[in-house]
Scaffold this motif. Structure first.
Motif, short mmCIF file in Angstrom:
data_model
loop_
_atom_site.label_atom_id
_atom_site.label_comp_id
_atom_site.label_asym_id
_atom_site.label_seq_id
_atom_site.Cartn_x
_atom_site.Cartn_y
_atom_site.Cartn_z
N ALA A 1 0.82 -1.21 0.00
CA ALA A 1 0.00 0.00 0.00
C ALA A 1 0.85 1.27 0.00
O ALA A 1 0.49 2.27 -0.63
N ALA A 2 1.98 1.24 0.69
CA ALA A 2 2.84 2.43 0.74
C ALA A 2 3.36 2.78 -0.66
O ALA A 2 3.35 3.94 -1.07
N ARG A 3 3.79 1.76 -1.38
CA ARG A 3 4.28 1.98 -2.75
C ARG A 3 3.16 2.49 -3.64
O ARG A 3 3.34 3.44 -4.42
N ALA A 4 2.00 1.87 -3.54
CA ALA A 4 0.86 2.28 -4.37
C ALA A 4 0.45 3.72 -4.05
O ALA A 4 0.09 4.49 -4.95
N SER A 5 0.52 4.12 -2.79
CA SER A 5 0.15 5.48 -2.40
C SER A 5 1.11 6.51 -3.01
O SER A 5 0.68 7.54 -3.54
N VAL A 6 2.40 6.23 -2.94
CA VAL A 6 3.38 7.17 -3.49
C VAL A 6 3.22 7.26 -5.01
O VAL A 6 3.27 8.35 -5.59
N GLY B 1 0.48 6.80 -6.63
CA GLY B 1 -0.74 7.56 -6.87
C GLY B 1 -0.52 9.06 -6.72
O GLY B 1 -1.06 9.85 -7.51
N VAL B 2 0.28 9.46 -5.73
CA VAL B 2 0.57 10.88 -5.54
C VAL B 2 1.34 11.43 -6.73
O VAL B 2 1.04 12.52 -7.23
N CYS B 3 2.32 10.69 -7.21
CA CYS B 3 3.11 11.14 -8.37
C CYS B 3 2.23 11.26 -9.61
O CYS B 3 2.32 12.25 -10.36
#
Length: 596
Positions: free
Chosen positions: A482-487, A489-491
């Motif tokens: 989830a942490a990777r997916a969140s970053v 998504g922000v980019c």
């Protein structure tokens, strides 16, 4: 008399003596300020700059020729050279998805090229496009990488011709046709004289006539496409669907359609991007096209679409024929039928077809590389003699012979693996620059429009957001969840916001007169994102080689290109006269007076 046919004298004032050159070097900083960001206009590129080649190139090509040149330039180089390596080590059976991703990226880049080529139908391709957008230095760095890309890719493809021709007649190329030199390092120790011979013969062909070269290409391409169809049919007929999910050795290699995951597919897309080198060579033919506004859009985009379809079908065919972990890297299609009871002859037929395809690819690429170097000579950032167009053949003979000799020398001893990644990174860099340039040119009129909203806010911010996405994708392991997916998504959100904000707040400064990209700046922005994303999947060694070559190009520009350009464009003759009198500083003030 037609003044445009009178070539300007070669720039020599900074190089008339060691003293003159020494004074020129002392002024390097000043000259860089004057020339590095100096842009030319479309009119100058079409008239004064083009006149430096002397005779005109003949306008003999139509859209049919361009499609033939585009297909010939692409089919053969990539699918027969890089597909086996990409399937074996990166994408597995999902190579078809890699080709589709690379094809979409190539098509978007092709649209960017097309807008420029219609508005600026000269032989310079990306070099000329950046000259009128970002200035001389960016154009030179891009042009130098383009020439490097073409020379290295042509050398790689010529060596693969030896391998496939050997397969066609049942000869082991390494044992019979390549000479091994024990004292040289691995990757540079097998001399390939056949590859050298092919390059030299094609060099003479492209020197003779562009139209006749196009006819030869059409004949070879038509023959080659018939072999491509044969390969596809044989693959779907003789292959097994289970090979798309089952490796030959499941104890050592992962199974499934995506054995290396989504990341492997992306890495495969970057690796097979070499397959799409060729359509940009079509844009260098713009100066020889009868009706650029109609023929170039059809020729460039049409060839990319046809080739993408062929690549996808061929990759499925290869995946059905052989499990991905049993694919022979150097000649995957021909090797697929070796040892097959009653079907060994198919390997020989494929070898013949691949040989035709490689010849067409070489022919088109060598046409393109000569025209890039020709326009570099027109701009005086390399010696002007390479820009000369022969009055009888109407072709850039000097640049063709010069690059043909260098390509032959590299093909003589350099292994395929050493060349491919360097070619890919150079290609993606050039396409990235062209996509930026088409946005900049639409929204900025140099000297009239404030470039900061476009260059600083949008292009820089969007590139940084795309780069962040690519780095997170490459460096942060998928296990981060989830942490990777969140970053990511922000980019991605930052990139989308940058596009939407820029489109709503900044008005276009010019509209294309004949043909232009729709949905500006969305289409070139997606191209920028894909090129950066694919660049992020390449290995560090490729970047080291690319950085080294780019550094050499910058040094050459600082030691030669900027001074030669300054002599012609900024009144270098008066500066040299001052230098001969021992007044270097006076020469500098004189040159400043000429500008201001």
């Amino acid at each position: 008399m037609d003044r445009r046919r009178q070539p300007e004298p070669s720039p020599t004032s900074s190089f008339t003596s060691l003293q003159a050159y020494g004074c020129a070097l002392l002024e390097t900083n000043h000259r860089l300020k004057q020339r590095a960001f100096s842009v030319t206009t479309t009119y100058e590129e079409m008239s004064r700059v083009r006149a430096r080649s002397g005779a005109d190139m003949a306008r003999t090509l139509r859209w049919q020729d361009l499609i033939g040149l585009g297909i010939g330039g692409m089919v053969g180089a990539g699918v027969f050279v890089s597909s086996g390596r990409s399937a074996r080590y990166y994408a597995g059976p999902a190579l078809v998805v890699s080709y589709a991703i690379a094809g979409v990226s190539a098509l978007l880049s092709a649209f960017c090229y097309t807008e420029f080529a219609v508005d600026l139908p000269v032989a310079g391709g990306a070099f000329s496009y950046l000259s009128v957008s970002f200035g001389e230095f960016a154009a030179f760095l891009t042009g130098a990488n383009l020439v490097m890309e073409y020379v290295f890719s042509n050398a790689a493809v010529a060596r693969s011709f030896t391998a496939y021709l050997g397969t066609a007649i049942g000869v082991s190329t390494e044992e019979k046709w390549r000479i091994t030199i024990s004292g040289l390092p691995k990757g540079f120790n097998q001399l390939d004289l056949l590859a050298v011979g092919v390059i030299l013969i094609l060099t003479l062909c492209i020197c003779y006539s562009t139209k006749e070269s196009s006819i030869l290409n059409l004949v070879l391409t038509t023959t080659h496409i018939s072999f491509i169809v044969f390969i596809i049919v044989m693959g779907f007929w003789r292959g097994e669907w289970r090979n798309l999910t089952h490796p030959a050795d499941p104890t050592r290699h992962p199974g499934g359609f995506l054995p290396f995951g989504v990341g492997g597919v992306i890495n495969g897309a970057a690796a097979v991007y070499l397959s799409y080198i060729g359509y940009d060579a079509v844009s260098t033919m713009a100066e020889e096209v009868k009706n650029p506004a109609r023929d170039i859009p059809i020729g460039v985009s049409g060839s990319v679409l046809v080739v993408t379809l062929l690549y996808c079908l061929m990759s499925i065919s290869m995946a059905k024929l052989v499990p991905y972990d049993a694919i022979e890297v150097e000649s995957p299609f021909a090797a697929a039928f070796k040892g097959s009871d009653g079907w060994g002859w198919v390997s020989n037929v494929i070898g013949v077809g691949a040989s035709f395809g490689i010849l067409t690819s070489l022919l088109v690429s060598m046409l393109g590389q000569a025209r890039y170097l020709c326009v570099l000579g027109r701009s005086n950032v390399v010696p002007g003699w390479v820009a000369r167009v022969h009055p009888v053949t109407s072709t850039p003979v000097n640049s063709s012979l010069f690059l043909g000799g260098i390509t032959a020398a590299i093909a003589l001893f350099t292994d395929l693996t050493v060349l491919l990644n360097l070619v890919t990174i150079g290609t993606l860099f050039v396409f990235y620059m062209v996509a930026n340039a088409v946005i900049f040119r639409r929204y900025v009129v140099v000297g009239t429009t404030d470039p900061r909203p476009t260059a600083a806010f949008f292009l820089l911010c969007f590139s940084l957001a795309s780069l962040a996405f690519a780095l997170v994708w490459r460096l942060v392991p998928a296990s981060a969840g989830a942490a990777r997916a969140s970053v990511l998504g922000v980019c991605a959100a930052a990139a989308v916001i940058a596009v939407c904000t820029f489109r709503s707040l900044v008005a276009q400064a010019r509209k294309p007169e004949l043909w232009g990209l729709p949905w500006m700046p969305v289409v070139p922005a997606v191209s920028i994102f894909l090129n950066i994303f694919l660049l992020g999947s390449l290995d560090g060694a490729s970047y080291a080689r690319f950085g080294f070559f780019s550094l050499l190009a910058v040094v050459f520009y600082a030691l030669y290109g900027v001074h030669a350009s300054f002599d012609v464009e900024e009144g270098g003759e008066k500066v040299a006269a001052k230098a001969e009198g021992g007044h270097c500083e006076g020469g500098r003030r004189e040159s400043e007076g000429l500008i201001y």
